[in-house]
Design a protein around this motif. Structure first.
Motif, short mmCIF file in Angstrom:
data_model
loop_
_atom_site.label_atom_id
_atom_site.label_comp_id
_atom_site.label_asym_id
_atom_site.label_seq_id
_atom_site.Cartn_x
_atom_site.Cartn_y
_atom_site.Cartn_z
N ALA A 20 -58.36 59.79 -99.05
CA ALA A 20 -59.17 59.00 -99.97
C ALA A 20 -58.27 58.14 -100.85
N SER A 21 -57.16 58.71 -101.29
CA SER A 21 -56.22 57.99 -102.13
C SER A 21 -55.60 56.82 -101.38
N SER A 22 -55.21 57.03 -100.12
CA SER A 22 -54.58 55.96 -99.36
C SER A 22 -55.61 54.88 -99.02
N THR A 23 -56.87 55.26 -98.79
CA THR A 23 -57.93 54.28 -98.54
C THR A 23 -58.16 53.45 -99.78
N LEU A 24 -58.18 54.10 -100.94
CA LEU A 24 -58.36 53.40 -102.20
C LEU A 24 -57.18 52.47 -102.47
N SER A 25 -55.97 52.94 -102.19
CA SER A 25 -54.78 52.10 -102.36
C SER A 25 -54.83 50.89 -101.45
N ALA A 26 -55.29 51.08 -100.23
CA ALA A 26 -55.40 49.96 -99.29
C ALA A 26 -56.46 48.96 -99.78
N ALA A 27 -57.58 49.47 -100.30
CA ALA A 27 -58.63 48.58 -100.82
C ALA A 27 -58.12 47.81 -102.02
N ARG A 28 -57.38 48.48 -102.89
CA ARG A 28 -56.82 47.81 -104.07
C ARG A 28 -55.80 46.74 -103.65
N ALA A 29 -54.93 47.07 -102.70
CA ALA A 29 -53.93 46.12 -102.22
C ALA A 29 -54.60 44.91 -101.56
N ALA A 30 -55.64 45.15 -100.79
CA ALA A 30 -56.36 44.04 -100.15
C ALA A 30 -57.02 43.16 -101.20
N TYR A 31 -57.61 43.78 -102.21
CA TYR A 31 -58.25 43.00 -103.27
C TYR A 31 -57.21 42.22 -104.07
N LEU A 32 -56.06 42.82 -104.33
CA LEU A 32 -54.99 42.13 -105.05
C LEU A 32 -54.51 40.91 -104.26
N ARG A 33 -54.37 41.05 -102.94
CA ARG A 33 -54.00 39.90 -102.10
C ARG A 33 -55.06 38.80 -102.20
N ARG A 34 -56.32 39.20 -102.18
CA ARG A 34 -57.40 38.23 -102.29
C ARG A 34 -57.36 37.52 -103.65
N LEU A 35 -57.09 38.28 -104.71
CA LEU A 35 -56.97 37.67 -106.04
C LEU A 35 -55.81 36.67 -106.07
N TRP A 36 -54.67 37.06 -105.51
CA TRP A 36 -53.52 36.18 -105.53
C TRP A 36 -53.83 34.88 -104.78
N GLU A 37 -54.49 34.98 -103.63
CA GLU A 37 -54.86 33.79 -102.88
C GLU A 37 -55.83 32.92 -103.69
N TRP A 38 -56.77 33.57 -104.38
CA TRP A 38 -57.75 32.88 -105.21
C TRP A 38 -57.04 32.11 -106.34
N ILE A 39 -56.11 32.79 -107.00
CA ILE A 39 -55.38 32.17 -108.11
C ILE A 39 -54.42 31.09 -107.59
N ALA A 40 -53.71 31.39 -106.51
CA ALA A 40 -52.73 30.44 -105.96
C ALA A 40 -53.40 29.13 -105.54
N ALA A 41 -54.63 29.21 -105.06
CA ALA A 41 -55.35 28.00 -104.67
C ALA A 41 -55.66 27.11 -105.86
N ARG A 42 -55.56 27.65 -107.06
CA ARG A 42 -55.88 26.91 -108.28
C ARG A 42 -54.63 26.56 -109.10
N ARG A 43 -53.47 26.89 -108.58
CA ARG A 43 -52.22 26.56 -109.28
C ARG A 43 -51.98 25.06 -109.25
N PRO A 44 -51.51 24.52 -110.35
CA PRO A 44 -51.21 23.09 -110.36
C PRO A 44 -50.03 22.78 -109.45
N ALA A 45 -50.08 21.63 -108.82
CA ALA A 45 -49.00 21.22 -107.93
C ALA A 45 -48.07 20.25 -108.66
N GLY A 46 -46.91 20.05 -108.08
CA GLY A 46 -46.00 19.04 -108.59
C GLY A 46 -45.15 19.45 -109.78
N LEU A 47 -45.02 20.75 -110.02
CA LEU A 47 -44.18 21.20 -111.12
C LEU A 47 -42.72 21.18 -110.69
N HIS A 48 -41.86 20.77 -111.58
CA HIS A 48 -40.44 20.71 -111.27
C HIS A 48 -39.64 21.58 -112.22
#
Length: 106
Positions: free
Chosen positions: A12-40
């Motif tokens: 149950a713990s490893s399933t929960l960890s996998a669900a959390r990791a998958a959700y965290l990846r989804r969040l990162w993709e969600w946030i990364a899609a909204r990052r401003p471009a062209g920063l130097h």
């Protein structure tokens, strides 16, 4: 027909960890899609944030500065503007929807 056996705490713990990791990846993709471009500018900031069961942003703070105030503000603003987030899976405890994400700028 045999009755299904409850998952062992370890499974149950490893399933929960996998669900959390998958959700965290989804969040990162969600946030990364909204990052401003062209920063130097270069740096890395750690952002701490929490999400409600409906995907709303509940809390946001800078966990570790990049050393550049502009980058820190930009990282915080990016997370703020990405809200609301996709709803977390029901298997995740709503009280444990706290995350720390690194923001790399280069």
């Amino acid at each position: 027909m045999p009755l299904p056996q409850p998952a062992s705490p370890q499974t149950a713990s490893s399933t929960l960890s996998a669900a959390r990791a998958a959700y965290l990846r989804r969040l990162w993709e969600w946030i990364a899609a909204r990052r401003p471009a062209g920063l130097h500018l270069e740096g890395e900031a750690l952002i701490n944030f929490s999400i409600g069961p409906d995907g709303a942003l509940r809390g946001l703070s800078l966990a570790q500065s990049s050393g550049n105030t502009q980058l820190d503000r930009l990282a915080l603003r990016t997370v703020r503007l990405a809200a609301p987030f996709p709803r977390p899976p029901e298997s995740l405890d709503a009280e444990k929807l706290d995350f720390v994400l690194p923001f790399h700028f280069n």
